[in-house]
Design an enzyme around this catalytic site. Structure first.
Site, PDB file in Angstrom:
ATOM      1  N   ASP A   6       2.738   4.670   5.924  1.00  0.00           N
ATOM      2  CA  ASP A   6       2.447   4.266   4.545  1.00  0.00           C
ATOM      3  C   ASP A   6       1.749   2.912   4.565  1.00  0.00           C
ATOM      4  O   ASP A   6       1.720   2.230   5.595  1.00  0.00           O
ATOM      5  CB  ASP A   6       3.747   4.193   3.725  1.00  0.00           C
ATOM      6  N   HIS A  62      -1.457  -0.482  -5.589  1.00  0.00           N
ATOM      7  CA  HIS A  62      -1.200   0.104  -6.904  1.00  0.00           C
ATOM      8  C   HIS A  62      -2.241  -0.323  -7.942  1.00  0.00           C
ATOM      9  O   HIS A  62      -1.923  -0.599  -9.104  1.00  0.00           O
ATOM     10  CB  HIS A  62       0.229  -0.184  -7.376  1.00  0.00           C
ATOM     11  N   HIS A 105       3.146  10.581   2.396  1.00  0.00           N
ATOM     12  CA  HIS A 105       3.270  11.235   1.076  1.00  0.00           C
ATOM     13  C   HIS A 105       1.915  11.576   0.458  1.00  0.00           C
ATOM     14  O   HIS A 105       0.949  10.828   0.571  1.00  0.00           O
ATOM     15  CB  HIS A 105       4.158  10.435   0.131  1.00  0.00           C
ATOM     16  N   GLU A 143       6.960  10.889  -3.596  1.00  0.00           N
ATOM     17  CA  GLU A 143       7.431   9.623  -3.036  1.00  0.00           C
ATOM     18  C   GLU A 143       7.412   8.517  -4.083  1.00  0.00           C
ATOM     19  O   GLU A 143       8.326   7.708  -4.180  1.00  0.00           O
ATOM     20  CB  GLU A 143       6.557   9.222  -1.829  1.00  0.00           C
ATOM     21  N   GLU A 144       6.356   8.521  -4.885  1.00  0.00           N
ATOM     22  CA  GLU A 144       6.154   7.403  -5.830  1.00  0.00           C
ATOM     23  C   GLU A 144       7.165   7.404  -6.979  1.00  0.00           C
ATOM     24  O   GLU A 144       7.231   6.457  -7.737  1.00  0.00           O
ATOM     25  CB  GLU A 144       4.722   7.437  -6.392  1.00  0.00           C
ATOM     26  N   ASP A 166      -2.886   4.328  -1.008  1.00  0.00           N
ATOM     27  CA  ASP A 166      -1.442   4.580  -0.966  1.00  0.00           C
ATOM     28  C   ASP A 166      -1.208   6.003  -1.467  1.00  0.00           C
ATOM     29  O   ASP A 166      -1.247   6.247  -2.648  1.00  0.00           O
ATOM     30  CB  ASP A 166      -0.735   3.557  -1.849  1.00  0.00           C
TER      31      ASP A 166
HETATM   32 ZN   LIG Z   1       3.128   4.803  -0.505  1.00  0.00          ZN
END
Ligand SMILES: [Zn+2]
Length: 344
Positions: free
Chosen positions: A226, A314, A64, A203-204, A173
């Protein structure tokens, strides 16, 4: 391994629904080595290398493009910005950080924090929720109102650097997933099957792009790339680490979005053992990848995720181990070059 390519991928913005600048970077890397490429209505970008077999299947590799980020929700009279998150930042990591606001021009800004001198004891122990955070652009209100409007994108500002054996910064990410997809796509000599590198959108915010991309492409096999959580750090028991840094590519057994196809799990495990590629089996109790979107498309698609272990996910200090990145590329290339060894 090209640090410069990874660094460019990490620093190019892609907020959910606004992946166009990043898609252009992917295009520069993949279009010269593709037989065909196109973008669907949602913004997913497809790059195909034709298979040499007589009856090639379609293998979809997905990574992604979008990063966890924000859009401007409200601009105060004095020019402070309130933000709407697109993806799950940990609010503990956001205060006193630098951001970039993509208004009529790109503006550097900071997420402000009330001075400790003026906070109560209770406030000092409390995490400020994202909806209460504000961005200061260092400009008078009227200037901000002429440059920024509701809906403009906001990303964190943090350059990728190397520390020890790690690459660390924002957006690994899933920029490290996109990077491994590009590297593998460049590296494999040939395949009997059609190989599609698909850079997905949104995606998120709930694995939206991959679902549509898989419906359109109708692949025979789906492989998501990922990051996954490497919790090998002080304060967490070893049985809860999920995966560990430097111990190789994660072969995902399951997460909360998908259970990997058992045959694919065994195939990848055997392949890694035979080729001497460092790997670890992964079960992620919470979270998911594009595999979840691909798996439930049409009549169902056999999927797996190859995971790059990542500490501090994150946040703006996401970190991956360079050997794990290489192991992921190596295992994916090994699979692609001999893909017909796997039959569903
Ligand atoms: Zn991801």
């Amino acid at each position: 391994m090209s640090f410069d390519v990874l660094r460019t991928l990490c620093s190019t913005p892609a907020v959910g629904g606004r992946e166009e600048a990043f898609r252009a970077v992917v295009h520069t890397e993949l279009s010269p080595i593709s037989d065909e490429h196109y973008v669907d209505a949602m913004g997913n970008a497809f790059y195909r290398r034709k298979g040499k077999g007589t009856n090639p299947r379609r293998i979809m590799i997905a990574a992604h493009m979008d990063e966890i980020a924000f859009i401007v929700r409200y601009v105060t009279k004095d020019g402070f910005l309130y933000i709407q998150p697109l993806g799950g930042f940990d609010p503990r990591t956001l205060v006193a950080q630098r951001v970039l606001v993509y208004g009529r021009q790109t503006l550097p800004g900071i997420i402000g924090i009330k001075p400790t001198h003026f906070t109560t004891a209770e406030e000092r122990t409390r995490v400020t929720p994202v909806e209460d955070l504000f961005i200061d652009l260092g400009l008078p209100g009227e200037d901000v109102h002429s440059l920024v409007k509701v809906g403009d994108c906001v990303t964190m500002e943090r350059d990728l650097i190397q520390i020890g054996n790690f690459y660390t910064g924002k957006t690994l990410d899933d920029r490290v997933g996109v990077y491994t997809m590009i590297e593998a796509f460049k590296k494999f000599a040939q395949s009997d099957d059609d190989i599609y590198a698909v850079a997905t959108v949104q995606e998120e915010v709930g694995v939206r792009g991959a679902k549509v991309a898989a419906f359109g492409l109708q692949p025979d096999i789906g492989i998501a790339l990922d990051i996954t959580i490497a919790a090998d750090m002080p304060g967490i028991e070893e049985r809860n680490w999920c995966v560990a840094m430097g111990k190789g590519v994660g072969i995902k057994i399951m997460d909360s979005y998908s259970i990997s196809h058992h045959g694919l799990v065994e195939h990848f495990r055997t392949l890694a053992e035979e080729r001497g590629i460092t790997h670890q089996m992964e079960i992620l109790p919470k979270g998911g990848t594009d595999a979840g979107g691909m798996q439930m498309s049409r009549n169902g698609i056999p999927v797996i995720t190859l995971s790059i272990p990542c500490r501090y996910t994150h946040s703006v200090v996401e970190s991956v181990h360079k050997d794990d990145v290489q192991a992921t590329v190596d295992l994916l290339v090994a699979f692609i070059e001999n893909s017909t060894a796997f039959a569903v």
